[in-house]
Every structure is written in structure tokens, then in C-alpha cells.
Design an enzyme around this catalytic site. Structure first.
Site, mmCIF file in Angstrom:
data_model
loop_
_atom_site.group_PDB
_atom_site.id
_atom_site.type_symbol
_atom_site.label_atom_id
_atom_site.label_comp_id
_atom_site.label_asym_id
_atom_site.label_seq_id
_atom_site.Cartn_x
_atom_site.Cartn_y
_atom_site.Cartn_z
ATOM 1 N N SER A 188 -7.263 34.066 4.817
ATOM 2 C CA SER A 188 -8.391 33.691 4.898
ATOM 3 C C SER A 188 -8.710 34.912 5.964
ATOM 4 C CB SER A 188 -7.652 32.597 6.254
ATOM 5 O OG SER A 188 -7.690 33.107 6.897
ATOM 6 N N HIS A 216 -7.267 28.253 0.827
ATOM 7 C CA HIS A 216 -8.504 29.199 0.889
ATOM 8 C C HIS A 216 -8.731 29.296 -0.509
ATOM 9 C CE1 HIS A 216 -9.942 30.086 4.995
ATOM 10 N NE2 HIS A 216 -8.305 29.890 5.087
ATOM 11 N N LYS A 247 -11.724 22.192 4.185
ATOM 12 C CA LYS A 247 -12.436 23.426 3.576
ATOM 13 C C LYS A 247 -13.495 23.495 2.354
ATOM 14 C CE LYS A 247 -9.259 26.453 6.189
ATOM 15 N NZ LYS A 247 -8.583 27.028 6.558
HETATM 16 C C1 LIG Z 1 -6.838 25.854 7.711
HETATM 17 C C2 LIG Z 1 -5.486 26.166 7.123
HETATM 18 C C3 LIG Z 1 -4.510 25.116 7.162
HETATM 19 C C4 LIG Z 1 -5.105 24.314 8.222
HETATM 20 O O1 LIG Z 1 -5.648 23.640 7.495
HETATM 21 P P1 LIG Z 1 -5.887 21.969 8.071
HETATM 22 O O2 LIG Z 1 -5.993 20.785 7.517
HETATM 23 O O3 LIG Z 1 -7.308 22.272 9.044
HETATM 24 O O4 LIG Z 1 -4.394 21.522 8.924
HETATM 25 C C5 LIG Z 1 -3.206 25.554 6.647
HETATM 26 N N1 LIG Z 1 -2.716 26.440 5.764
HETATM 27 C C6 LIG Z 1 -3.562 27.268 5.362
HETATM 28 C C7 LIG Z 1 -3.779 28.773 5.021
HETATM 29 C C8 LIG Z 1 -5.259 26.968 6.337
HETATM 30 O O5 LIG Z 1 -6.301 28.428 6.182
#
Ligand SMILES: *Cc1c(COP(=O)(O)O)cnc(C)c1O
Length: 402
Positions: A188, A216, A247
Site C-alpha cells: 500500500s 489492496h 477497501k
Molecule cells: C488494510 C489492510 C489490512 C487490514 O484490513 P482490515 O479489514 O481493515 O482489518 C490487512 N492487510 C493489508 C495488506 C491491508 O492493507
């Protein structure tokens, strides 16, 4: 120390640490939105801003169809379950979503969690033991790092995205019973996409499993948005996929692990964040199901995101900014200097654009930046306004010429 003094010293210690964070410019203040999440947001100070820093890749977070789907699911299944899955917290909508996610990702089965953080936190400990080895990219997400810490397996770390070092670590782990290579599908901070084709080849050669975190990537990477494995042509060769519903796939919350049936069944029996935490709210399960149906019937959102990404990457480079090259909708605009990144983000805020400056320790020293994230919801007109603001703020701060 008296009992009272001991308590006082606890609280004053925290206060000192917080003050130090503020003085070092590392204190994270939160913007407060007074509107739905979207391409444009209204802040609590009344300002309307074009939002360039949400993980709202497909623009679904504030989308009317999502709100409807969540309301429909709430009306049918209620507000919540007041239960973990294995007692009385599983509804048809949870089973349907698990099936739909497995089909979408090209995997056998799926298990839902309250967050991807939990999916990663509860993945390694039930599956890998002392005799096994976990080989992890150095820049993997915090939840992967924490999840690995909870397992008794031997840990090996390879330099970020470095396939030669991955091979060295695989050789170092050669004596171990089971080996698993672990990586974010897309990273990210830089928008780097893991070299999954090469990783799968190395895994085959060394008899290792492959696990990817697609937080992502799920919903928009690859020709039909299945993820990095589709992007790299290795669908069917990845053993375990974790990801988030928070996301691209709607933006509420929730996570999942997809894998072969034996893996998912084991996790249902042994994964602690699944066993000891509440079921995903029915509104989220129902709306996520609607997202997968929408993404399976049309690539329109994914295509629009891709077009916006290509448009923005080209235009921002033409303005004279340095970006990390790539194709991901995460576009790091490199400023290198932490105070400059903060000033730049602040000036963009005044000009009506919401971005966040990132600097050490979130990124490496000397790698300060603002990270832009494109969304399918952005119109070309909005992107042009953002580009104009970047140009103006960049000239004012002497970052670009003209
Ligand atoms: C955002 C993210 C998470 C966490 O996701 P949530 O569902 O908000 O707990 C885990 N791994 C990666 C690579 C992320 O970017």
C-alpha cells in the site's frame, strides 16, 4: 512508590510519550468527516474536499446501491447476531458470501472474519507448527507480522520484493517440514505489485506454499478484478488468499481467508479470532454479496479505476512531480522531506484536496511523500481540479517549475 504515586506515574508517563510524539511531528491527528465517504467529502469544519486518500478503489463506500443492499439485508436478517459463528451466529447470507468469495477468487472455500487484521492474525498459528517455516516479505502488513508472531513456526524474512533473497531464505529453510511464502499482493505504501509469477515458480521448485494478502488488490487487480493472482496469470497456483471487505469490496469492514477446503475447515475449528469474536453484521454480509454479483457481471468499475489511474499517473508526471512508477491506483508522489510533505498536504487541503503526508517511520527515512489513491468514483473533472491544485501547491513550495 506509594500506590497513588504509581498510578500517577503511569498516566504522566503516557502524557510524556504523547508530548514527545507531538514534538517529533509524529502525532496522528484525525480528520473528521461530516458526510459519507466518497470522491468528495465534507469535513466537520464545513469544507468540501476531493478525497484522494481513501481505499475506496471502486467508489462503493458511499454508493447508494450499497446503502440499499445493506438496508435490505438488515431488514431480512436483523441488525446483528450476538454470537460467534459456531454457536448461533451463522446465517444463510454468511454461507452465501463465503461461497461467492471463493468463486470470485477462484478458490475452493472461504471463511469470514470481522477484519482482515483478524484473518491474518488467526491464520498462521493453527496451520504451521515448530517444524515449519514462514518466509515473509520484509514490508508485509502489520497484521501479517503479528499473525506470524503468534505461530511457533521458524521465521525467515526476505528483502522486500527481492526474488534472489527469497531464494536464499527458501534454501535456509530447506530442512523444514512445510514452508509457506507470505506476501502482500500489492503493497500500500509504494503501490508495488508482488512478482507472483516468479514467487509461484520459486515455491514450486522448493516445495513451498504461497499465501497472499489481497487487501489492496481484490476487486480491481487483473482483467476481471479477481486480484494479483489474476494480474500475474497464476490463478490456481496460490494456496491461501486473505483480504478485506473494508477497501475496494464495499468499504465497510470484514475480512476473509480463501483456500482449499482442508485449510478453511481447520481455521473454523482452530482460528482464535474466528472462534472468539462476533459474526460479521448481516448488513455487511448482504451488501458484500451484492458487490461480488455486480463485479462478476461487469468490469465497468474496475475499468474506470484503471482509466483514472493511467490518466492521473501520466498527468502528475507531466507536471514535473516524481512518482513511483507502476500501474497500481496507489500513486506515491515523492517529496523526500518530512516537513515538506506535511506542508504540501496542508496546502492541498486549503486548495480543496484531501491527501495525507507520509514520512518516517511509516516509510523509510528520506522517502517522505503524499500518497494519492485513485477511485472509480473520481470524475475526470475532479482529477483535473486535483492536478491543478498539485501544480499550484508545487509551484508555491518550489517543488515544480513554471
Ligand atoms: C488494510 C489492510 C489490512 C487490514 O484490513 P482490515 O479489514 O481493515 O482489518 C490487512 N492487510 C493489508 C495488506 C491491508 O492493507
Amino acid at each position: 512508590m506509594t500506590a497513588t504515586n504509581a498510578k500517577q506515574s503511569f498516566y504522566s508517563g503516557l502524557e510524556q510519550n504523547l508530548t514527545a510524539l507531538r514534538e517529533q511531528g509524529l502525532y496522528k491527528a484525525e480528520r473528521v468527516l461530516a458526510s459519507r465517504q466518497g470522491a468528495e467529502v465534507v469535513c466537520d469544519d464545513g469544507r468540501t474536499l476531493i478525497n484522494m486518500c481513501a481505499n475506496n478503489y471502486l467508489g462503493l463506500s458511499g454508493d447508494e446501491a450499497m446503502v440499499r443492499a445493506a438496508i435490505d439485508a438488515t431488514e431480512k436478517y436483523g441488525y446483528g447476531l450476538s454470537s460467534v459463528r459456531f454457536i448461533c451466529g451463522t446465517q444463510t447470507v454468511h454461507k452465501q458470501l463465503e461461497r461467492a468469495l471463493a468463486d470470485f477468487l477462484g478458490m475452493e472455500d472461504t471463511i469470514l472474519y470481522a477484519a482482515a487484521f483478524d484473518a491474518n492474525g488467526g491464520l498462521f498459528e493453527p496451520l504451521f507448527e515448530e517444524e515449519d517455516a514462514i518466509i515473509s516479505d520484509a514490508l508485509n502488513h502489520a497484521s501479517i507480522i503479528d499473525g506470524i508472531r503468534l505461530s511457533k513456526a521458524a521465521r525467515f524474512r526476505y528483502r522486500h520484493n527481492d526474488m534472489a533473497d527469497l531464494e536464499v531464505q527458501l534454501q535456509a529453510a530447506a530442512g523444514k517440514r512445510h514452508k509457506v511464502i507470505v506476501t502482500d499482493g500489492a503493497f500500500s505504501m509504494d503501490g508495488t505489485i508482488a512478482q507472483l509469477d516468479r514467487i509461484c515458480d520459486l515455491a514450486d521448485r522448493h516445495g513451498a506454499l504461497v499465501m497472499i494478502d489481497e487487501s489492496h488488490a481484490s476487486g480491481f487487480m487483473g482483467a476481471t478484478g479477481r486480484g494479483t493472482h489474476e494480474h500475474h496469470g497464476v490463478m490456481g497456483r496460490v494456496d491461501i488468499i486473505t483480504g478485506t471487505l473494508g477497501k475496494a469490496l464495499g468499504g465497510a469492514m470484514g475480512g476473509f481467508t480463501a483456500a482449499r477446503r482442508e485449510v478453511i475447515q481447520t481455521l473454523r475449528q482452530k482460528s482464535r479470532p474466528y472462534l472468539f469474536s462476533n459474526s460479521l453484521a448481516p448488513s455487511i454480509a448482504g451488501a458484500s454479496l451484492a458487490v461480488l454479483q455486480r463485479l462478476s457481471s461487469s468490469t465497468e468499475l474496475r475499468d474506470r479505476l484503471h482509466a483514472n489511474t493511467v490518466y492521473f499517473r501520466r498527468a502528475i508526471a507531466e507536471l514535473g512531480f516524481t512518482i513511483k512508477p507502476g500501474t497500481h491506483p496507489v500513486v506515491p508522489v515523492m517529496l523526500f522531506d518530512a516537513p515538506v510533505a506535511q506542508q504540501f498536504a496542508q496546502r492541498l487541503y486549503e486548495l480543496g484536496v484531501l491527501v495525507t503526508g507520509f514520512f518516517y517511520p511509516v516509510v523509510a527515512m528520506g522517502q517522505a511523500r503524499v500518497r494519492v489513491q485513485l477511485s472509480a468514483a473520481h470524475t475526470t473533472e475532479q482529477l483535473d481540479r486535483v492536478l491543478a491544485a498539485f501544480g499550484q501547491a508545487g509551484r508555491e513550495l518550489g517543488l515544480v517549475k513554471l
